[in-house]
Each structure stands twice: as C-alpha cells, then as structure tokens.
Design an enzyme around this catalytic site. Structure first.
Site, short mmCIF file in Angstrom:
data_model
loop_
_atom_site.label_atom_id
_atom_site.label_comp_id
_atom_site.label_asym_id
_atom_site.label_seq_id
_atom_site.Cartn_x
_atom_site.Cartn_y
_atom_site.Cartn_z
N LYS A 1 -7.91 8.32 16.28
CA LYS A 1 -7.42 7.71 17.51
C LYS A 1 -7.05 6.24 17.34
CE LYS A 1 -9.53 9.17 21.34
NZ LYS A 1 -10.68 9.48 22.22
N GLY B 1 -14.42 14.25 25.50
CA GLY B 1 -15.12 13.35 26.41
C GLY B 1 -16.34 12.68 25.80
N HIS C 1 -5.62 9.59 35.01
CA HIS C 1 -5.28 10.19 33.71
C HIS C 1 -3.98 10.97 33.89
CE1 HIS C 1 -6.20 12.46 29.87
NE2 HIS C 1 -5.26 13.21 30.44
N GLU D 1 -1.55 11.59 25.91
CA GLU D 1 -2.35 11.19 27.07
C GLU D 1 -2.19 9.70 27.34
OE1 GLU D 1 -5.91 14.46 27.23
OE2 GLU D 1 -6.42 12.53 26.34
N GLU E 1 -4.30 8.73 23.76
CA GLU E 1 -4.49 9.59 22.57
C GLU E 1 -3.52 10.77 22.56
OE1 GLU E 1 -7.70 12.20 21.93
OE2 GLU E 1 -7.96 12.72 24.03
N ARG F 1 -2.58 20.15 20.00
CA ARG F 1 -2.89 21.58 20.23
C ARG F 1 -2.47 21.93 21.64
NH1 ARG F 1 -7.04 20.58 23.93
NH2 ARG F 1 -8.14 18.65 23.49
N VAL G 1 -6.25 23.03 27.64
CA VAL G 1 -6.89 23.89 28.64
C VAL G 1 -6.00 24.00 29.88
CG1 VAL G 1 -8.92 24.10 30.13
CG2 VAL G 1 -9.19 23.20 27.80
P1 ADP Z 1 -8.19 19.27 27.17
O1 ADP Z 1 -7.64 17.92 26.87
O2 ADP Z 1 -7.36 20.39 26.67
O3 ADP Z 1 -8.60 19.39 28.55
P2 ADP Z 1 -10.95 19.15 26.39
O4 ADP Z 1 -11.25 17.74 26.08
O5 ADP Z 1 -11.50 19.75 27.61
O6 ADP Z 1 -9.41 19.35 26.24
O7 ADP Z 1 -11.34 20.03 25.13
C1 ADP Z 1 -11.02 21.39 25.05
C2 ADP Z 1 -12.08 22.05 24.23
O8 ADP Z 1 -12.11 21.51 22.94
C3 ADP Z 1 -13.47 21.87 24.80
O9 ADP Z 1 -14.18 23.04 24.52
C4 ADP Z 1 -14.02 20.70 24.03
O10 ADP Z 1 -15.41 20.75 23.96
C5 ADP Z 1 -13.36 20.92 22.68
N1 ADP Z 1 -13.07 19.68 21.94
C6 ADP Z 1 -12.05 18.83 22.13
N2 ADP Z 1 -12.04 17.84 21.22
C7 ADP Z 1 -13.09 18.07 20.41
C8 ADP Z 1 -13.62 17.41 19.26
N3 ADP Z 1 -13.06 16.33 18.73
N4 ADP Z 1 -14.73 17.92 18.70
C9 ADP Z 1 -15.28 19.04 19.21
N5 ADP Z 1 -14.82 19.71 20.28
C10 ADP Z 1 -13.75 19.24 20.87
P1 ADP Z 2 -11.20 12.27 24.53
O1 ADP Z 2 -10.67 12.25 23.13
O2 ADP Z 2 -12.65 12.51 24.60
O3 ADP Z 2 -10.38 13.13 25.43
P2 ADP Z 2 -9.84 9.95 25.69
O4 ADP Z 2 -9.58 8.73 24.89
O5 ADP Z 2 -8.71 10.85 25.97
O6 ADP Z 2 -11.03 10.75 25.03
O7 ADP Z 2 -10.49 9.51 27.06
C1 ADP Z 2 -11.09 10.44 27.93
C2 ADP Z 2 -11.14 9.89 29.35
O8 ADP Z 2 -11.90 8.69 29.41
C3 ADP Z 2 -9.79 9.52 29.94
O9 ADP Z 2 -9.16 10.63 30.51
C4 ADP Z 2 -10.17 8.49 30.98
O10 ADP Z 2 -10.64 9.09 32.16
C5 ADP Z 2 -11.33 7.78 30.32
N1 ADP Z 2 -10.86 6.58 29.60
C6 ADP Z 2 -10.47 6.55 28.30
N2 ADP Z 2 -10.10 5.29 27.94
C7 ADP Z 2 -10.27 4.53 29.03
C8 ADP Z 2 -10.06 3.12 29.29
N3 ADP Z 2 -9.62 2.29 28.36
N4 ADP Z 2 -10.33 2.67 30.56
C9 ADP Z 2 -10.77 3.53 31.51
N5 ADP Z 2 -10.99 4.83 31.31
C10 ADP Z 2 -10.75 5.34 30.10
MG MG Z 3 -8.40 12.89 25.89
#
Ligand code: ADP
Ligand code: ADP
Ligand code: MG
Length: 451
Positions: free
Chosen positions: A118, A167, A210, A277, A290, A294, A297
C-alpha cells in the site's frame, strides 16, 4: 464465443456460488475445492466436480497453493478464479498458476504486488498526479522519520501496515505522547498479522466517505470504469452497507474520480477487474487510499445499476477478449444498496456459527440474494461470518431503501443470529435516509442510543 472448458474456483461461500453461476451461464464446467468443514457446502453441490483440499483451517486448505494446483491438474481445469480473500491477492499464487500453465483469472502478479504494497502504490500514483492522502512518501522506518512527517501534516494521523487489508493493521494517533508507543505497537501487530512490519503514515480525516471506483481492463489496453460505490457505512474499517451511485457525488466529481482510477490503472498496466479506493473529505476532496486487485464483496451494486456482469467480464478478459463496450456506453440506471448479512450477534457483533434450521429468503421486484445458505447447512466458525448479501434496486435511492427494508423484514433465519436488526436501524436512521453520513456513522448511532 470460445471460452474456457473448465474453471476451478479457489474459494468458498457466496463468492464461489456467484462464480459457479456465471460459469454455468457461459457454458463452462466448474470444479469446486473444499475443506473438510465444507463437504456439504452449496458451492460443492452446485459445481460439476469437487475435490477436498484439506482440513478446515484455511492455512491447510483454501490457502494451500500446492493442494489447489493439484486439484486443477487432476480435474484438467484450464483456469482458476480466486474470488476475494484467501489467495486472491497472493502474487505467488498467480505466478504458480501461470507456471503450471493455468490461467489465473485476475491481474498480473506484478500488479498484485503493487496493490499488496500500500505504501508503494500511494507513492507510484502520487507521482502520476493522482491525489493521495497527505502522509509519508513510501514507508516509514524510524520514530524520527515519523516525527518529521507528523510535524509537517499535523495530528491526528493513521499508521497503516503496507501489507494490511480487511480493515486490519491500522492505528489512529491523536496525541503527540502516543506516537512512540503507537509506532512500536503498529509495527509489531503488522508483523504478527501480515508477516511484514512495514508501516506508512496518512493524515487521519475524522469525517470522510469511502468512495471506490470499479474498473475493467483488458489485455488490449482498453480500460473502462463502472462508476463508484459508496461504502461509508463501516464498523471498525469494515464495510457493512454499500450503495451505487453515491448520494454525494456530482456528475463532475464522478467523472473526475473515475478518470483518476483509469489513469492509475494505466500507470500500473492493470488488467482484469479491480477497484481503486478513495476517501472523500467533508469538502468533497478525493484522496486515493488503496487498490483491491480482485473482485469485491460489493460488486453486485455496480452490476445492478450498469447491467454489466463483472464476473463474466473477468472470465472473458482472462481468455483474451477485449471489453465489448466503451466508456461512453456505460450508463447508470437507478440505485442499488447491499447489506452484508453476517452470522453474528446484532448487538455485540460476535460470531454466531451453527446449523441453519430454517431459512426463507426475500424476493419480489428489485431484490437479489447472493448466498450459500440452505436449510440444514452449517455455518462454520472457521471462516468469515458473511453468509448472504441482500441487494435492493430501485428507480431511485428512496425506493431502494424501502425495498431493502421490506426484504430484510421478509427474510427469516433460524439457528444462527444475524445482523439484520442492525441494518433495520441503519435504514430507519434519518441521517442515512438523507444520505448525510461519514464513516463514523455506526459508532455515533450507537452512542446516541446510550444517551
Ligand atoms: P471488500 O473491499 O471487497 O469489501 P473486504 O475488506 O471486506 O473487501 O475483504 C474481503 C474478504 O477478504 C474478507 O473476508 C477479508 O477478511 C479478506 N481480506 C481482505 N484483505 C485481506 C488481507 N490482506 N489479508 C487477509 N484477508 C483479507
Ligand atoms: P484495508 O486495506 O483494510 O481495506 P484501507 O486503507 O482501504 O484499508 O482503509 C479502510 C478504511 O479505513 C477506509 O474505508 C476508511 O473508512 C478508513 N480510512 C483509511 N484511511 C483513512 C484516513 N487516512 N482517514 C480516515 N479514514 C481512513
Ligand atoms: Mg480498503
């Protein structure tokens, strides 16, 4: 159209079922793989063939590259669809498929690697002129470096794991006195969770939405975007409700963020389906966060308003076909909302596995259900708690909300608890109905209840 003869689905649950459905409609034979916990699962019943790949623990089954490739070999599958989660964002897996002469239905290993780093993805896209959240230029390796950046951008900040996802791997820092410990803890947590302790820093915006852009890219170099999804309703950085279009985006801003996503995809030579995103602040400034390399969901809400079948497009692109439509032909019609039905306690959000004793799914106009549940099936404690996605479509947002409410009331499950009562509260909330909310919505909704 000459497509694959047979595809192996390296996943389980609703997404495996979704992919099998697309294959059936395309006339492609399917192979399901399953763990010992999933021998009676719906994806196994629906596939033409199935192979057990190991014990319930995902590390030994759904993450077991050798077992999955052997299953493909034995069944003579020509391609593998990885779904989401599990091996979908594993560049080594994509590479291993290619090396075994099997088509990986997804991006190239190189693009997966960029998406999985990332800090690097931010750096690359920033250099291409795409706005990113203010923060570190690449990873931060020392407290001193942290301090320097924080002096420049100010508190609060968020420490993120370069390899994070789902998350997890994020830590918000509000006070200067917390920085040192937070850095140390975040590093340790990232190492434990992702096998990589690398961190980067972003400015933390308390009031954001988001917004993500779905793109499709073919091998011929065509890239189109399918508009945005608004996934602002989250709990602990995990999405719960997603909708398209976003209630806050103007046509102009949609076009602008869409163009950023296309430009970003081009910059990293992206191929197949992917999501870029962004967070959008309270003044509607977008910042890239990010790439998800793939299918997501929440892809159905985009399908519902564009009439594009994203899974079928993934398969056709992987076979070498070019996208059959142009950007100017992408039209958005109506409004779609998805609720992620999880097997969990609606108050405490703790998992609620068990046997489904009774199930009735909603139906009628504008309702789509993507699920793997059936009466008598087992919801296993080993895997993600997502058991169904209810998607409601209306000619406008108001109609979609009313339909979703009606559908959720119609749905009945006995044997496991679900978060349906939580969604009813969200749908009834005046701020949700007005479309006026940020990612802190769920948290504040609960706070108000306590008052
Ligand atoms: P989306 O952005 O599609 O909503 P989610 O963040 O909900 O994705 O992730 C979809 C699925 O992939 C979930 O089951 C989540 O736990 C899993 N997942 C996503 N990123 C990772 C990761 N880096 N490592 C492990 N599991 C992940
Ligand atoms: P993941 O790889 O776990 O999906 P993300 O970087 O996409 O992580 O961030 C997940 C969520 O966290 C975002 O959808 C947003 O709600 C929150 N978030 C991420 N970065 C920020 C930021 N800089 N400020 C506020 N909220 C954030
Ligand atoms: Mg994300």
């Amino acid at each position: 159209m000459d497509l694959f003869r047979k595809i192996l689905i390296a996943n389980r649950g609703e997404i495996a079922v979704r992919i099998i459905r697309a294959c059936k409609e395309l006339g492609i034979k399917t192979v399901a793989v399953y763990s010992e916990a999933d021998k009676d699962a719906l994806h196994v019943k629906l596939a033409d063939e199935s192979i057990c790949i190991g014990p319930p623990n995902p590390a030994q089954s759904y993450l077991n590259i050798t077992a999955i490739l052997s299953a493909a070999d034995i069944t003579d599958a020509e391609a593998i669809h990885p779904g989401y989660g599990f091996l979908s964002e594993n560049a080594q897996f994509a590479e291993a498929c290619i090396n075994s002469g099997i088509t990986f239905i997804g991006p190239t290993p190189e693009a997966i690697r960029i998406g999985g780093d990332k800090a690097k993805a931010r750096q690359i896209l920033k250099r291409k002129g795409i706005p990113v959240v203010p923060g570190s230029d690449g990873p931060v390796t020392s407290e001193d470096a942290c301090m320097k950046i924080i002096k420049k951008i100010g508190l609060p900040v968020i420490f993120k794991a370069s390899a994070g996802g789902g998350g997890r791997g994020m830590r918000i820092v509000k006070e200067e006195s917390e920085i040192e410990q937070a850095f140390f803890m975040a590093q340790r947590e990232a190492l434990a969770a992702f096998g990589n302790g690398e961190l980067y820093i972003e400015k933390y915006f308390p009031k954001v939405r988001h917004i993500e852009i779905q793109i499709l890219a073919d091998r011929q170099g065509n890239i189109v975007h399918l508009g945005e999804r608004d996934c602002t309703i989250q709990r602990r950085h995990q999405k719960l409700v997603e909708e398209a279009p976003s209630p806050v985006l103007s046509e102009k801003l949609r076009k602008r963020i869409g163009e950023y996503a296309v430009k970003a995809a081009k910059a990293i030579k992206y191929r197949n389906a992917g999501t870029f995103e962004f967070i959008v602040d309270d003044e509607l400034n977008p910042y890239f966060i990010e790439i998800n390399t793939r299918v997501q969901v929440e892809h159905p809400v985009t399908e519902e308003i564009t009439d594009v079948d994203i899974i079928k497009e993934q398969i056709k692109i992987a076979k070498g076909y070019s996208i059959s439509f142009k950007q100017s032909q992408v039209k958005f019609k109506g409004h779609a909302i998805e609720c992620r039905i999880n097997a969990e306690d609606p108050e405490k959000f703790t998992p609620s596995p068990g046997i489904v004793e009774f199930i009735h799914f909603p139906g009628g106009p504008g309702i789509r259900v993507d699920s793997f549940l059936y009466e008598g099936c087992k919801v296993s404690p080993y895997y993600d708690s997502l058991v169904a996605k209810i998607i409601a479509k209306g000619s406008n947002r108001q109609e979609a909300i009313v339909r979703m409410r009606r559908a959720l009331e119609e749905m009945s499950i006995k044997g496991i608890k679900t978060n349906i009562p939580f969604f009813l509260k969200v749908l009834d909330h005046p701020d949700f109905q007005k479309g006026k909310f940020f990612t802190d919505f769920v948290q504040t909704m609960n706070n108000n209840e306590k008052d």
